[in-house]
Structure formats: C-alpha cells, structure tokens
Design an enzyme around this catalytic site. Sequence first.
Site, PDB file in Angstrom:
ATOM      1  CG  ASP A 249      27.305 -46.686 -11.035  1.00 28.04           C
ATOM      2  OD1 ASP A 249      27.819 -47.369 -11.937  1.00 28.04           O
ATOM      3  OD2 ASP A 249      26.485 -45.771 -11.258  1.00 28.04           O
ATOM      4  CD  GLU A 318      31.558 -47.095 -13.405  1.00 29.00           C
ATOM      5  OE1 GLU A 318      31.351 -47.525 -14.551  1.00 29.00           O
ATOM      6  OE2 GLU A 318      30.701 -46.479 -12.745  1.00 29.00           O
TER       7      GLU A 318
END
Length: 607
Positions: A249, A318
């Site tokens: 993330d 990401e």
Amino acid sequence: MPGHRSIRRVSRIAAAAAGLAIAAISPVSLLAQSADASGKAPVFTAKSGWYKDALIYEIYPRSFQDSNGDGIGDLNGITSRLDYLKALGVDAIWLTPIYPSPQVDFGYDISNYEGIDPQYGTMADFDRLVAEAKKRNIGIIMDLVLNHTSDKHPWFLASRSSKTDPKRDWYVWKDGKAGGTPPANVPNNWESVFGHSAWEWDAKTQQYYYHRFYIQQPDLNWNNPAVRKAMYDVERFWIAKGVVGFRLDAITSLFEDPTFSDEDYVKNPDGSIKINAYGDKEVKTDKTDNLPRVNDVLKELRKTADETKGRKVVLIGETYVDSIADLRRLYGENNDALDLPMDMQVGFINRLDVSEFRRNINDAETGLNGNEPLFVFDNHDNPRWDRYGDGTHNADIGRMLATILFASRDTAMMYYGDEIGMVTTPPTSKDQVKDPIGITGWPKEKGRDGERTPMQWSEGPNAGFSKDGVKTWLPIPASYKTINVKSEVSDFDSMLNWYKQLIELRRANPALRDGDHVMLNTENNDVLMWLRKAPSSDPAQPPVVVACNFTARPQTVSFDLSGQEVNGKGITSRKAKTLMKTPGASDPASLDAVQLPPYGVYIGQVE
C-alpha cells in the site's frame, strides 16, 4: 451468444455458488479444453512465474460475506465462498487489511501488524482460509501497509510520549516554522491526500508529526534502519503463515524530500491556483511521492521475500505514477524490485478514448523490458467500472472493458462484484457517509462508500451477504434485485457468464495466455484492435484477433494483418473461428468485414 446455444453444460459457477440452491444451465467457453484441464492453474513454487497471466481478485473483507450476522464481512465468510472463486477461475485473492485497527480508515490504520481484527475473526480463522484456499490452488495475498501506522499503534504511542523515547525517530517529527504559533506555523505547505495540512501539532512534545493520509495515520520514518527491520520481520511473519504475496500500500510515499521545503502549487489553465474538493489550495507531490530511495526499500523487500523456500512470494505495488518510464523503474534495473507494479495508466484513463487506450496499452506491452504488466480497472478507492458508462449501453461497455483486461498480455486484477456488473452506489446525503473522506469533502467529495457496498449474491434478504433483518455496515444497493450471482448464473448473456468465458478462454488458448500483443489498425480511433500472436514456446498455434468498438454506433472493420507473421510465415488467411462476441452479434464471413454493434466485442482465432 446466439449461434452457440447448443454448447451448454451445468455451470461450475452454478455448482460452486456456495449457499445458492440452484442447478442452472449456463454456457461454457467455446473451447474443447476446460480451465482445469489446461495445466495453467498456478503452482506456488519457488522461482515459478505463477503470477504471470494470473487472475488476482481483490476482496474488501467487510463487504464480501458476513458469516456471523453482525452485518460485517469476515474471514469465515470468505472461506465459505472459495468454491465460487475457484469456479470463476481466480488464482489469488488480495485481502485489504484485516489487522487489528481502530478502523478510522477501515483497516489501513493498523495497530498490530501480526494479528487479526476480531470483527474479521481469529488467527485460526485466517489459517483455515489459507489452508482451504490452498486446496483449491488459490493463493492469499496480504495488504502490507508500510508507509504509516495507526496513531494507536504501540510504536507511535511510545514515539509521542517523549522526545527522548527510543522510538521517537520511528516517525517524522518536525519543529514549526520560527516566528509563528501552532497550528499556524506548520513546517511547510504539504497536504494530506485526505484534505488539509499533512502536519499535526502534538502539544505534549511541542512538535508536529507528518501524516500523508489521515491525522490518525502518522508516517513511519523509513530512513531509520530499525523501522525497516521491523517491517521486514512483519513480511517474514506472514510468509510463514503461508501467504503467496503482498500488495504494498502507498509504496511510492515512503520517503520525503530531506529539505522539507514547500511544494509548488497546482495551477489552473488561467494561471490561478487550483482549489481541491476539500477547499485547499492544491499542491504538487514532487517532494513526497516516488522519490528515488523507494527502490532501495523495494529491493530489500524483494530480498526478504526471496528468502522463502518452496514458493514464489510475489510483490505487487500500489503505484500511481506519471509515465511508463516511472513504472519500468519500479521493476528494478535487474528485475530485483517489484514483480507487479500496478499499471493505473490503462484502466484509469476514465474516458473511452481509443488513441489513449492504444498508446497506454502499447507502452505497457513494449516499454517494460518484457516484464509482465498488471492491469487494473477497479479497486476499493475509486468508483467502479460504470464510471465509463453512458447510461444506455453500460452492460456492453462493461463487457468491452473486461475484454481489454483479460485478452491483453497482462496479469489481471479485478475487484469483487465486477464479474456481475456491480455498480457504484454513493451515499445520497452526508448523514449516510461512513468514509471520512466523504465526511470531510462533502458534497464535492462523497467518499468511497459507493464502491465498497456488500457483495450481491442473490435477490433474497440482504442480497445473501448477511442474515435477514441484520443492518449491514453499508446499505445493500437497490440494484441487487437484478444484479446478483444467483440470477446471472442462469442467464446465458449475463455479465457473470461473459467473465467466466473470458477467463476460461484466456487460460486455455495459448495465444491469449502467453502470446505477444500487437496493436492493429492504429489509424482507427473508433475501434481498438489487436493481435495475440502464438507464444515462442508453441509457434504453430494460431493467432487470435480482438476488436472493441468504443462508440455507440455500429462499426464494420477489416483486420489489417499485413506484415504479421506466425511461425516465420506471413498471416494470409482471412478466415477466423469465432471464440467470443457480444450477445446478439453475427459471425463474420471474413476478417475483411467484422460487424460490431455499439460497444461490441469480437474475438476470433485466425484459421
């Protein structure tokens, strides 16, 4: 698909839709060989490329299946639906965070990296999920949040307790600007992604801490070796639990410019400063995103993952970046960083522009040093696929987008509910909003609740997501009456069966599975057309052609195969066997005249 209705069997989706007492008839992919028999299902072994051409299915655990009647999805709910995912053709599941958390950002504010939040279950439930998924040859991918923790994490509680605490330097602390008083003397003009200043004053220790995201998500200091070691140990913990990969993330946000100088402002075309949805003067992110040192960490994460014996642990990033060159760097100069940085430049064009799709797909297919691109159209942070819709042809547009995802040379990542055509259902008033982004930015920013609504399994109570009479954490959209797994299993022309057939076709056809991707008819800005050539390992296999009509008008196209070769010979045939086509479309007599309905699709194998 008219013309092929005689080719039917009991759908494996129907048989596997756990909890749905149905035995519906549904079409198979137009193949002699099933996905299970193709030998292409991933085997999670060391040094294997199982993730290449894989289907990764993102699950937002709160919204997938509630097993205990509290209105919130959980791990046992996911386990109960594994047969459905297996029948769909899923190779790996990406779980958004399930760690203990105050749930300010619904799990992305983590207070313990080595536990399970009780609302999702127990560690025993997680172990059972991993084991049951493994039986079905499905891997589990964890969401690893490296940029920040919760402000309730013991590390941060210690860090903010005193300037002399050993963990003070685990986070990013700065004095305010000289001559001012808090909160007006923030260190610089950097902004949180979620609105307003990225600096929060701590009265006890008389300094500001930096938060790229919510105030309750302080950023870790990745310049500190102790932070790195702690996070690599977290990586090892979950690998030992049997996961096959990590989605990293906000990975490009790990480092900040060491000068901590102001960002430039984003300007409108008239030269004025742009104001964002939160009412802030919008700043650039040159000093807080995608800085060079990120790749050092990626290499260390990769090295840690590669310590694993017996299976390949994949690293997914990401990665919202500005160019194909930025994306290429994230693989590492020697392919020693990310395995799969997410390519957001294709799926998030957010308008049906053939030239942009062609350019961005071609960049991914030719500009990544041969590495596998990872295409993404939907996720938990963005409106669903229907953002591309025109209100009239949405289903056909959805089929077209799925075709681009599954008929390209890529690893495909999809979001739960895409396969049945679930649509974005945002709140209609501020009092309904759960996502803090929407609370802060309403009404210009309605938040992300609309793309996180519960999975629609049936037309029954609570869409089969939870028990009758239970108040679900987000409301069930009214669309569940017609858009649901149970209804679509038995509908020959449903979105679910389109996805199922695409996935089976991709898995069983060598050219679609492993072949090169070549753009065709590049002067046509109404129809996106491409060729999947036979793989080098099987050069005699026939190639496949694909066409997607990006307009609301019928189109007739002729595939330009001049200069294209298979097995050292030019492609001269103008005949093709139809593999898939938009429901209601006709089979072409020749590749010289393929008729496409509005937003229509044609996939054919050259004979």
